[in-house]
Each structure stands twice: as structure tokens, then as C-alpha cells.
Design an enzyme around this catalytic site. Structure first.
Site, short mmCIF file in Angstrom:
data_model
loop_
_atom_site.label_atom_id
_atom_site.label_comp_id
_atom_site.label_asym_id
_atom_site.label_seq_id
_atom_site.Cartn_x
_atom_site.Cartn_y
_atom_site.Cartn_z
N ASP A 249 3.63 36.30 25.47
CA ASP A 249 4.57 37.23 24.84
C ASP A 249 5.76 36.45 24.29
OD1 ASP A 249 5.49 39.65 23.92
OD2 ASP A 249 6.44 40.23 25.81
N VAL B 267 18.32 45.38 33.92
CA VAL B 267 18.89 44.12 34.35
C VAL B 267 20.35 44.32 34.71
CG1 VAL B 267 19.27 41.71 33.75
CG2 VAL B 267 17.30 42.92 32.82
N LYS C 249 16.79 41.99 38.20
CA LYS C 249 15.98 42.86 37.37
C LYS C 249 15.25 43.85 38.28
CE LYS C 249 12.40 42.60 33.78
NZ LYS C 249 11.58 41.66 33.00
N GLY D 224 15.19 47.19 29.43
CA GLY D 224 14.06 46.71 28.66
C GLY D 224 12.83 47.56 28.88
#
Length: 652
Positions: free
Chosen positions: A147, A32, A47, A27
């Protein structure tokens, strides 16, 4: 080359505990991985902060904040953060920052919509309700997400919906949403940013509501309301362009759903629902009014459905081979995000072998048999041997002692953890960790979560404090503000608290309302009119009004009898308890001196002189008053008597 095979982290054990098994996705900030917690013998998601951001203090701060933000939320709709740390594998100063989270089998809502098309109206409302329920808990805890987007909503294979990625989270209240140095990249995702985040750089709970409105529009229609070539172009549309109604894209979407979406997407934050809880209540009201036909309306491109009972279950059978493992919080906005992880490295069945491959004869056969043997051993280890996984039994309906016995009989190790609960009675079982049905190593550890009952908090001492401060102290103490009454007070100034109910120091369930009694200040008292009353009567009447009679002043009066109140100060208006009323009491008419030399004078002359001084004159004749001469005067000459008194003249 397969990213997992080339990834140096795969196979490592972070902090001597988390063995990295495979990459799930990549990401904006991190990568991850699926991993095994060797201490608790369960699968988790890890993560790891990207290596190119490892020395960026802002990125590291956001990474740690994500863990702390999500850890504050104990809600089934929020991806749980289990641990956070730095693995100093290559020595101090070069550590690998990581977060450990629950592993959610499924995919992101973005991937569901992109692969399967828009959801039905009922499915879209149910997904959005689950998102709002999780955000409402965050808003109640004073936390903003900032977000909200389909890429941060995970849909599990079991139908559960979870919200992840609290890396942009902030405490509620106006917050600064900074921009990149170039001004070309906004903090957050442009398609979901509220107008105030773009134009003023601030956000509150209503900004999260705006993001949910975009999510609802997207799952209804298949795309966000605003799109463009660049993030700045999209952000410009959020500020200046009116969003379309979902029904303009998907005919048949009910008008009530249009209104719900457009309320959430209002340019002015004051015109949106106040927070996620407010929008959730409105959404539930809208859904309750819709008919089955309206709930089944769906845009072109998908066949997902809503299961009975209102639990959203998306048809993922046609997705990537082997299923997807989505993990959150997810940064997966770009290629290779969590939603794309399921098919990595898969080879379609029946694919043709490359031409020109030579047979190797016996060595090839031996190698093949060896590989088969290794595969068999590995399969036995993970399927039936010590490395095998099973599922956590469902013992939720049993008392903790019976649940522990059942788990131990099944070969599990049992730990006990106690938590407060508003719904589960004290000493009853709240649940297990891992939850019932989740994967766990055979013989692994299952934690029994036992209720401590409703958490009790102590009522703070708010007496003598300003009302606003008292209410703040109650809320900080996790209590509610109940009924607020007002009373007069001689001792406490207006606006300050006289008492609370329950009183300070009492233990009550958290969130209990605490009633306040606030001072109105000193009570004004009307001044009684006592003019004309006797002094005793006046004193009694003033005392009855809770005032004080001052020391009386005597004054003569020709009209008010002696002993009665001639005047008072103040004559009317109001005073406060204990104030004095000054009295002037009549002492009767003024004294007048009886003149000398009245005896031996003629009666008419004497009468005229006395009457001129204000006396009444009575004449008593002796022997008929033949001579008209005053023989005696009573009261006698030289005496002072009240004006108007009767003077008796004896005349011969």
C-alpha cells in the site's frame, strides 16, 4: 464541537500506561492520538482500532499484523512500532485494540504536495530515494508493503522521511490481494495499485516498485498518473492504459527521469526493477547524471527546496497553524487524516467577538483572574515544573560509560540496551532512545543502545545435501551463498554437497558468503590399451589408471609370444575407479604330438609327415646318410611339443 473535546478516549490511560492527550487524525481503520507513555515519560502516538471495526476479526487481524510487520523492520526510514495491546477498560471482551508508535512531527507527503504543489526534480528524487531505502530493507527481510502511497509517507519537521502503515503487509512471494464482496473496493488504494494486483490479485516486490513509481510521478506533477470517478475506473486504467511521462505534465523534466518513472510503471512486472533496492540503485545513478539546472525543474504551484547535502527539507512554514503532527503508520486517506490535524480548533488571531455579549462585572473579572492563575500554574507545570519537556542530549560520540555519566549529570535516569550492529564496534554506543534532539520529560529515562558488534551465526551442516537445499539452509541461517565449485567423488552422488568453507559449526558474521563444493559424481577413467604387453607390464599400467586387473585367462596363440596379453575386456572406453579389466594372456603356440613309428622309415617320407604337422625338420646324416633311413627322432615319438618346434632326424 472540537473532536478532541468530545472524544471519550481523550484523558483515558490505556493499559495503565498510555495517557491519551489529543486526537491527531482519523483514517480508514483507526483513530490516531498523541499520548504520553507514563512509564518511560515520553510522548508517543497511539493508533486505536475504530469502534465500528472492533468486533470484525479481519480488521483486528490486520491491525495486529501491522504491528508485527513494522516491528520486524529496524530502519530509520520506517515508523517504529513500540507496543501493541488491548485495553480492557469496560471489561473482558469489550477491549480497545491499540498500537503504540513513535510520534513524528510533520505531515504526510500527500499533504505536502496538495498544499505546496509539486516538488523539484531533485526534491522528488530525494524523497523517493528515502522511501526506496526503507522499502529495500523490508524487501530484504522478505516483507511487502502492498500500500505504497503519498499518504503513507511522513515528512518530519526535521526533514526526515519515514514510511508507515504496514497494515497490508505480507511476506514476500505471490500474495492474494482480496477484493470486497461488492467488487467495488480493492484492498489497497486504487490510484497506486499495480496492474497484477487488480487483474490477478497477486503482489510481489515489483508491485511495491509500481507504487513507488506512482508516488514519484505524483510528487513531480502534483497528481497520480491515473485518476477517475470511482476506484474501479482508476484500477481499469492501471491495467489497460499507458501512463503519461512526467515531462508531458511538467515540461523540462529530464528524459532520464521519465524513463525511471515509466520503468517502474511498466504493465509487465518483469520489465520493472526487481525490487526496491534495484530501483534505488537506478534512481541514484539517474540523479548523479543530472545537472543543477535539471534538478531544479519544478511544476507550477510550490516553492519547496532541497537543502545542501542532499537531505530533503520541505518548506512547511505556510502550512496549518501551529504545525502538523503526522503519525504513522497512517490510514489518513480521508478527511481528518493525520496531515490535517495541525489546525483543528484553531481560531485566527484578531477574529471579531460575537455581538450581544454582556459584561459580567466583578464575577467575570474574578473568573478571568482564576482562569489566568490556573493557566499560569499549568504553564509552569509543563514549561518549568515536573511536567516540563526537554530534549535528549547528543552523546553519540562518547563511550557508553561517559555517555551515562553525562546523562545522569543532566538529571536523566539511564537504562542500557544491547543490540547487534554491522557498523558500530562492540561496546560502542549505537545511539539513544529517545534519539538526540527528541522531546523527553525532564528527569525522564534515556536508554543507551550499546553495540554487541556484528552478529555471529553458526554455519549449518549442508554436507550430503542437494545443492538447492543447501543454499536454502544457508539463506535461512542468514548467510550468503559464495562460490560454488564441482569435484568428482567416488562416495557422494552428483549434485550433493561435498564440503563447505567455512565448515559446519563455525561461527561467522551474518550475511557472510559460504563457499560450496558440489559432487560431480564418480569420475570416468579411460581404459588403457595393454594388448601385447607382458602380464606384469599390463598389471602395472592398469593399476596406474586406478583400475584393477582381473585374473588372467591363458590361451594359445601362434602369433603372440607366451606371457604377453593376447586381448582385454573392455578393449577401450571408460570405467570408474576400482572397476576390473579382464586379460587374456598367450600361452604360446598349441602343442602337437610327435607321431610314432618314424624310425626305420625313409627320411623324405618322415620329413613330409612332420612338416605337415607344422614342425621344422633338421636332418643330421651319419656316414653320409647313405641308406636314407631314419635312425632316431628328437624329440622322440609320442612327445607333445609346441607347433613349429624343430624336430631333429638322425639318418644313416
Amino acid at each position: 464541537m472540537d473532536a478532541t473535546l468530545s472524544d471519550p478516549l481523550v484523558g483515558r490511560v490505556l493499559d495503565g500506561r498510555y495517557r491519551v492527550l489529543a486526537r491527531i487524525g482519523r483514517g480508514g481503520m483507526g483513530i490516531v492520538y498523541r499520548a504520553e507513555d507514563e512509564r518511560l515519560e515520553r510522548e508517543v502516538a497511539v493508533k486505536v482500532l475504530r469502534s465500528d471495526l472492533a468486533h470484525d476479526p479481519v480488521a483486528r487481524q490486520r491491525f495486529v499484523r501491522e504491528a508485527k510487520s513494522a516491528a520486524r523492520l529496524a530502519h530509520p526510514g520506517v515508523v517504529s512500532v513500540l507496543d501493541q495491546g488491548v485495553d480492557e477498560h469496560d471489561g473482558p471482551g469489550s477491549g480497545t485494540a491499540y498500537l503504540v508508535m513513535e510520534l513524528v512531527s510533520g505531515r504526510t507527503l500527500r499533504d505536502v504536495v496538495h498544499e505546496r504543489g509539486p516538488l523539484s526534480v531533485g526534491g522528488a528524487l530525494d524523497v523517493t530515494a528515502a522511501v526506496l531505502d526503507a522499502l529495500a530493507e523490508a524487501h530484504r527481510k522478505g516483507l511487502l508493503h502492498r500500500d505504497v502511497k503519498t499518504g503513507n509517507v511522513l515528512v518530519g519537521d526535521d526533514g526526515r522521511v519515514k514510511v508507515g502503515d504496514f497494515g497490508l503487509a505480507r511476506s514476500a512471494g505471490p500474495t492474494q490481494a482480496s477484493t470486497a464482496a461488492t467488487g467495488a473496493e480493492l484492498l489497497g488504494t486504487a490510484e497506486y495499485l499495480a496492474p497484477e494486483q487488480v487483474s490477478r490479485g497477486v503482489a510481489d516486490a515489483r508491485s511495491d516498485v509500481y507504487g513507488v513509481g506512482v508516488v514519484l510521478f505524483e510528487v513531480l506533477t502534483g497528481a497520480p498518473p491515473f485518476t477517475g470517478d470511482t476506484p474501479l475506473r482508476v484500477a481499469y486504467q492501471h491495467v489497460y492504459d499507458d501512463p503519461p511521462a512526467p515531462s508531458s505534465v511538467v515540461p523540462g523534466v529530464p528524459a532520464a527521469v521519465d524513463r525511471l518513472v515509466l520503468e517502474a510503471l511498466a504493465k509487465d512486472p518483469d520489465e520493472r526493477p526487481a525490487d526496491a533496492g534495484d530501483m534505488l540503485a537506478r534512481l541514484r545513478a539517474v540523479r548523479a547524471e543530472l545537472t543543477p539546472q535539471e534538478l531544479s525543474v519544478r511544476g507550477a504551484g510550490g516553492t519547496g527546496a532541497v537543502a545542501e547535502g542532499g537531505t530533503l527539507r520541505l518548506d512547511l512554514a505556510g502550512g496549518a497553524a501551529g504545525g502538523a503532527t503526522a503519525q504513522g503508520p497512517a490510514d489518513g486517506d480521508g478527511p481528518g487524516g493525520p496531515g490535517d490535524a495541525g489546525a483543528a480548533g484553531a481560531v485566527p488571531a484578531g477574529a471579531a467577538r460575537p455581538a450581544g455579549r454582556r459584561r459580567r462585572g466583578v464575577p467575570a473579572m474574578v473568573l478571568t483572574l482564576a482562569l489566568v492563575a490556573v493557566a499560569a500554574v499549568v504553564s509552569w507545570w509543563f514549561l518549568a515544573g515536573p511536567g516540563a519537556f526537554t530534549t535528549t542530549p547528543d552523546v553519540a560520540a562518547r563511550p557508553p560509560e561517559q555517555a551515562a555519566s553525562a546523562l545522569e549529570a543532566g538529571g536523566f535516569r539511564v537504562q542500557r540496551e544491547e543490540v547487534f550492529s554491522d557498523t558500530v564496534p562492540r561496546d560502542a554506543l549505537v545511539g539513544t532512545d529517545p534519539r538526540a534532539g527528541e522531546r523527553v520529560r525532564k528527569g525522564g529515562t534515556v536508554t543507551l543502545v550499546v553495540s554487541l558488534g556484528v552478529e555471529q551465526v553458526e554455519v549449518p551442516d549442508v554436507v550430503q545435501r542437494e545443492r538447492a537445499e543447501a543454499e536454502r539452509l544457508l539463506r535461512e541461517g542468514r548467510l550468503g551463498v559464495g562460490e560454488v565449485a564441482e569435484e568428482w567423488s567416488e562416495d557422494v552422488e552428483a549434485g550433493r554437497v561435498l564440503r563447505s568453507a567455512p565448515a559446519a559449526g563455525q561461527s561467522v558474521p551474518h550475511d557472510s558468503p559460504v563457499a560450496l563444493v558440489v559432487s560431480r559424481g564418480r569420475e570416468p577413467i579411460g581404459v588403457p590399451d595393454v594388448v601385447g604387453d607382458t602380464l606384469e607390464e599390463a598389471r602395472e599400467e592398469i593399476a596406474a589408471a586406478q583400475l584393477v586387473a582381473g585374473e588372467p585367462v591363458q590361451r594359445t596363440s601362434e602369433t603372440v609370444p607366451a606371457g604377453r596379453v593376447l586381448s582385454q575386456t573392455p578393449a577401450d572406453g571408460t570405467l570408474f575407479r576400482g572397476d576390473a579389466v579382464q586379460l587374456v594372456v598367450s600361452s604360446g603356440p598349441p602343442l602337437v604330438r610327435v607321431p610314432d613309428g618314424l624310425q626305420g622309415r625313409q627320411v623324405e617320407e618322415v620329413r613330409t609327415a612332420l612338416e605337415g604337422l607344422g614342425f621344422d625338420v633338421r636332418v643330421e646324416n651319419v656316414l653320409g646318410g647313405l641308406f636314407g633311413t631314419v635312425r632316431s627322432v628328437e624329440p622322440g615319438s609320442g612327445q607333445s611339443v609346441p607347433k613349429g618346434s624343430t624336430i631333429t632326424l638322425t639318418v644313416v
